[in-house]
Scaffold this active site. Structure first.
Site, PDB file in Angstrom:
ATOM      1  N   ARG A  83      24.788  72.596  75.322  1.00 52.30           N
ATOM      2  CA  ARG A  83      25.029  72.603  76.773  1.00 52.30           C
ATOM      3  C   ARG A  83      23.792  72.054  77.469  1.00 52.30           C
ATOM      4  O   ARG A  83      22.701  72.599  77.312  1.00 52.30           O
ATOM      5  CB  ARG A  83      25.327  74.023  77.259  1.00 52.30           C
ATOM      6  CG  ARG A  83      25.420  74.129  78.776  1.00 52.30           C
ATOM      7  CD  ARG A  83      25.814  75.535  79.256  1.00 52.30           C
ATOM      8  NE  ARG A  83      25.819  75.527  80.707  1.00 52.30           N
ATOM      9  CZ  ARG A  83      24.976  76.222  81.469  1.00 52.30           C
ATOM     10  NH1 ARG A  83      24.078  77.041  80.937  1.00 52.30           N
ATOM     11  NH2 ARG A  83      25.027  76.132  82.789  1.00 52.30           N
ATOM     12  N   HIS A 127      22.466  71.941  87.944  1.00 57.67           N
ATOM     13  CA  HIS A 127      21.613  73.071  87.563  1.00 57.67           C
ATOM     14  C   HIS A 127      20.363  73.002  88.449  1.00 57.67           C
ATOM     15  O   HIS A 127      19.239  72.904  87.951  1.00 57.67           O
ATOM     16  CB  HIS A 127      21.290  73.013  86.068  1.00 57.67           C
ATOM     17  CG  HIS A 127      20.844  74.317  85.468  1.00 57.67           C
ATOM     18  ND1 HIS A 127      21.451  74.891  84.381  1.00 57.67           N
ATOM     19  CD2 HIS A 127      19.830  75.156  85.802  1.00 57.67           C
ATOM     20  CE1 HIS A 127      20.833  76.017  84.057  1.00 57.67           C
ATOM     21  NE2 HIS A 127      19.837  76.208  84.912  1.00 57.67           N
ATOM     22  N   GLU A 172      25.256  78.920  88.220  1.00 55.76           N
ATOM     23  CA  GLU A 172      24.720  80.068  88.954  1.00 55.76           C
ATOM     24  C   GLU A 172      24.534  79.837  90.452  1.00 55.76           C
ATOM     25  O   GLU A 172      23.405  79.819  90.958  1.00 55.76           O
ATOM     26  CB  GLU A 172      23.369  80.482  88.353  1.00 55.76           C
ATOM     27  CG  GLU A 172      23.447  80.835  86.887  1.00 55.76           C
ATOM     28  CD  GLU A 172      22.179  81.484  86.359  1.00 55.76           C
ATOM     29  OE1 GLU A 172      21.139  81.407  87.030  1.00 55.76           O
ATOM     30  OE2 GLU A 172      22.229  82.088  85.281  1.00 55.76           O
ATOM     31  N   ASN A 298      26.722  83.629  82.441  1.00 57.45           N
ATOM     32  CA  ASN A 298      25.340  83.768  81.988  1.00 57.45           C
ATOM     33  C   ASN A 298      24.961  85.232  82.112  1.00 57.45           C
ATOM     34  O   ASN A 298      25.046  85.811  83.192  1.00 57.45           O
ATOM     35  CB  ASN A 298      24.385  82.933  82.846  1.00 57.45           C
ATOM     36  CG  ASN A 298      24.600  81.437  82.680  1.00 57.45           C
ATOM     37  OD1 ASN A 298      25.372  81.004  81.831  1.00 57.45           O
ATOM     38  ND2 ASN A 298      23.903  80.660  83.483  1.00 57.45           N
ATOM     39  N   TYR A 300      22.001  88.153  81.188  1.00 59.72           N
ATOM     40  CA  TYR A 300      20.656  88.495  80.713  1.00 59.72           C
ATOM     41  C   TYR A 300      20.421  89.996  80.707  1.00 59.72           C
ATOM     42  O   TYR A 300      19.812  90.535  79.794  1.00 59.72           O
ATOM     43  CB  TYR A 300      19.586  87.795  81.570  1.00 59.72           C
ATOM     44  CG  TYR A 300      19.552  86.309  81.310  1.00 59.72           C
ATOM     45  CD1 TYR A 300      18.786  85.796  80.283  1.00 59.72           C
ATOM     46  CD2 TYR A 300      20.340  85.433  82.055  1.00 59.72           C
ATOM     47  CE1 TYR A 300      18.786  84.444  79.998  1.00 59.72           C
ATOM     48  CE2 TYR A 300      20.349  84.074  81.777  1.00 59.72           C
ATOM     49  CZ  TYR A 300      19.562  83.586  80.746  1.00 59.72           C
ATOM     50  OH  TYR A 300      19.579  82.251  80.457  1.00 59.72           O
ATOM     51  N   GLU A 351      25.039  81.187  78.775  1.00 58.88           N
ATOM     52  CA  GLU A 351      23.617  81.490  78.568  1.00 58.88           C
ATOM     53  C   GLU A 351      23.478  82.960  78.205  1.00 58.88           C
ATOM     54  O   GLU A 351      24.139  83.828  78.796  1.00 58.88           O
ATOM     55  CB  GLU A 351      22.762  81.274  79.833  1.00 58.88           C
ATOM     56  CG  GLU A 351      22.561  79.836  80.217  1.00 58.88           C
ATOM     57  CD  GLU A 351      21.730  79.680  81.492  1.00 58.88           C
ATOM     58  OE1 GLU A 351      20.898  80.563  81.807  1.00 58.88           O
ATOM     59  OE2 GLU A 351      21.925  78.658  82.168  1.00 58.88           O
TER      60      GLU A 351
HETATM   61  C1  GBH Z   1      19.121  81.474  84.279  1.00 61.84           C
HETATM   62  O1  GBH Z   1      18.872  82.131  85.460  1.00 61.84           O
HETATM   63  C2  GBH Z   1      19.053  80.013  84.524  1.00 61.84           C
HETATM   64  O2  GBH Z   1      20.326  79.406  84.476  1.00 61.84           O
HETATM   65  C3  GBH Z   1      18.099  79.296  83.631  1.00 61.84           C
HETATM   66  O3  GBH Z   1      17.808  78.037  84.165  1.00 61.84           O
HETATM   67  C4  GBH Z   1      16.870  80.138  83.434  1.00 61.84           C
HETATM   68  O4  GBH Z   1      15.873  79.458  82.715  1.00 61.84           O
HETATM   69  C5  GBH Z   1      17.263  81.368  82.695  1.00 61.84           C
HETATM   70  O5  GBH Z   1      18.316  82.032  83.316  1.00 61.84           O
HETATM   71  C6  GBH Z   1      16.132  82.360  82.507  1.00 61.84           C
HETATM   72  O6  GBH Z   1      15.666  82.811  83.734  1.00 61.84           O
HETATM   73  O7  GBH Z   1      18.589  92.176  89.153  1.00 61.84           O
HETATM   74  O8  GBH Z   1      17.549  91.307  91.140  1.00 61.84           O
HETATM   75  O9  GBH Z   1      16.276  91.457  89.100  1.00 61.84           O
HETATM   76  C7  GBH Z   1      18.988  83.506  85.389  1.00 61.84           C
HETATM   77  C8  GBH Z   1      18.668  84.086  86.717  1.00 61.84           C
HETATM   78  C9  GBH Z   1      18.265  86.308  86.001  1.00 61.84           C
HETATM   79  C10 GBH Z   1      19.010  85.789  88.228  1.00 61.84           C
HETATM   80  C11 GBH Z   1      18.478  87.776  86.275  1.00 61.84           C
HETATM   81  C12 GBH Z   1      19.222  87.233  88.462  1.00 61.84           C
HETATM   82  C13 GBH Z   1      18.421  89.436  87.928  1.00 61.84           C
HETATM   83  C14 GBH Z   1      18.026  89.645  89.336  1.00 61.84           C
HETATM   84  N1  GBH Z   1      19.056  85.459  86.850  1.00 61.84           N
HETATM   85  N2  GBH Z   1      18.315  88.019  87.655  1.00 61.84           N
HETATM   86  S1  GBH Z   1      17.589  91.268  89.716  1.00 61.84           S
END
Ligand code: GBH
Length: 461
Positions: A83, A127, A172, A298, A300, A351
């Protein structure tokens, strides 16, 4: 819940796609090459204090020149798919007008290079690297930018759409609206909620208009969008904590899911935004709710909310971004999407990954040891499998990221890669996580193993 041990791809559906992901501004460098225009991230990086290590995307991983070696590494890794995203200012320097052929040629070579190596191309159109000229007229708050985006989408899809497996319009939109226009952490770095909400609407409208343009081309590629979804848990059963979590869920998740999958904004958040609510023209929501072939997710981490603000569960472990490691959140999120949205198409996890310092760098054999990242991937692939077993349609998983890269406001100090990048000499090094993924992918059922003929006929690389 226990993850199956050892975890390998044979536990997943046979047609499940495993890949790695990147984005244009984070890896390409070569910001002046072949007629590329200026993006809002080029501008932002030059504003003092915006990027923690003062770095820029001028060189990044030099992927614009090193892409053949990078694609070779992906082939060696054994993934099915890659991707990547297209930099709009390479295609239209000022975001409008005729296509810059040299810019399109770069992605044309990249797509052919992937296909030659047996890797499926999955393309994202936006992006975050908006042409600066479009920011100068208000960026995504200006409805004309949504129209320009649809035109750009048509140009790229006409040239490449016949050879890619999927096209995502936006990556996003929460980040490119709220994080960029309200919180001010990303380009263009504004602090204006009204503008942020207008930008979110402009992005969604651009998505819908781009979908319409691309549908008219009757491509084989799956068309969709990528959202960052953040399951929101209350700190307790107290009604005020539940309400706080519901607000977080509304602004992060439902604000984007509901218009796309239900043709409406969530009323509780419209009410909360009050005078900052978007100016929705009649017909906008029908455009935004155009049917999609996949929903890119995505994931995390999660958030835990109380009436007094966000909570950090003290028993959890945290990544180098200070994001909680919470694999159960991925299962919960996928199951919830399946239950709440009858129009939900199959999900691709576009992601998932973690930053760790990898501070020791490569050992004497050139390998980087990153046990936490290995564990993160194992746990989240297990969490994905649990959702599939619960009946959720998930068709793919892309690890973020293929290699260390420009981590936006954090510059090069945060490393998300399966491959370690030495920014001094641009050498790529295998991390244990890359070796782990390779083993996971190779432990395939017999059908995936190369047949003797293929081994003999294999091209020399
Ligand atoms: C992604 O963004 C992006 O698509 C990518 O480009 C980037 O490198 C990658 O992740 C790593 O950052 O709960 O208020 O703390 C992820 C962005 C991460 C935004 C988690 C919201 C939680 C916000 N997101 N974040 S909070």
């Amino acid at each position: 819940t226990a993850t199956p041990d050892p975890l390998h791809r044979a536990a997943f559906p046979a047609d499940f796609t495993f890949g790695v992901a990147t984005s244009s501004f984070q890896i390409e460098g070569a910001t002046n090459a072949d007629g590329r225009g200026v993006s809002i991230w080029d501008t932002f990086c030059r504003e003092p204090g915006r990027i923690h290590d003062g770095s820029t995307g001028d060189v990044a991983c030099d992927h614009y020149h090193r892409w053949p070696e990078d694609l070779n590494l992906m082939r060696d890794l054994g993934v099915d798919a890659y991707r990547f995203s297209v930099a709009w200012p390479r295609i239209q320097a000022d975001g409008r007008g005729p296509a810059n052929t040299k810019g399109l040629d770069f992605y044309d070579r990249l797509v052919d290079g992937l296909l030659e190596r047996g890797l499926q191309p999955h393309m994202t159109l936006y992006h975050w690297d908006l042409p600066q000229a479009l920011q100068d007229i208000g960026g995504w708050t200006n409805r004309d930018v949504a129209l320009r985006f649809a035109e750009y989408a048509r140009i790229v899809a006409e040239r490449l759409g016949g050879r890619v497996r999927s096209i995502a319009t936006l990556n996003e939109p929460w980040c490119s609206s709220i994080l960029s226009y309200q919180i001010g952490e990303h380009a263009p770095g504004l602090r204006d909620r009204r503008a942020a909400v207008a930008a979110a609407h402009g992005l969604l409208l651009g998505h819908g208009l781009a979908m319409r343009e691309m549908r008219a081309l009757t491509l084989d590629a799956d068309l969709g969008i990528v959202l960052n979804l953040n399951p929101a848990y209350p700190a307790s059963d107290r009604p005020e904590d539940v309400a706080a979590a519901r607000f977080v869920d509304g602004t992060f998740n439902r604000w984007f899911l509901d218009p796309i999958l239900r043709a409406q904004y969530p009323q509780d958040i419209v009410d909360a935004y009050g005078a900052d609510a978007p100016d929705v023209h009649s017909g906008d929501l029908d455009i935004i709710a155009a049917p999609i072939d996949f929903m890119g997710v995505n994931y995390y981490s999660r958030s835990v909310s109380s009436a007094d603000g966000a909570i950090r569960p003290s028993t959890s472990s945290y990544t180098d971004m200070n994001w909680e490691v919470y694999p159960q959140g991925l299962t919960d999120l996928l199951v919830r999407l399946h239950h709440d949205y009858p129009n939900l198409p199959p999900i691709m996890i576009t992601e998932n990954g973690a930053a760790y310092p990898d501070a020791d760098g490569p050992d004497e054999h050139g390998i980087v040891h990153d046990p936490e990242r290995v564990q993160y991937f194992q746990q989240h692939l297990g969490a994905t499998l649990n959702a599939i077993d619960a009946g959720v349609r998930v068709t793919g998983y892309f690890a973020w990221s293929f290699m260390d890269n420009f981590e936006w406001a954090y510059g090069y100090k945060k490393r998300f890669g399966l491959f370690y990048v030495n920014y001094g000499n641009q050498m790529r090094h295998w991390k244990d996580s890359a070796r782990w993924y390779q083993t996971f992918l190779n432990a395939a059922p017999a059908a995936h193993a190369p047949q003797p003929e293929e081994v003999i006929a294999a091209p020399q690389h």
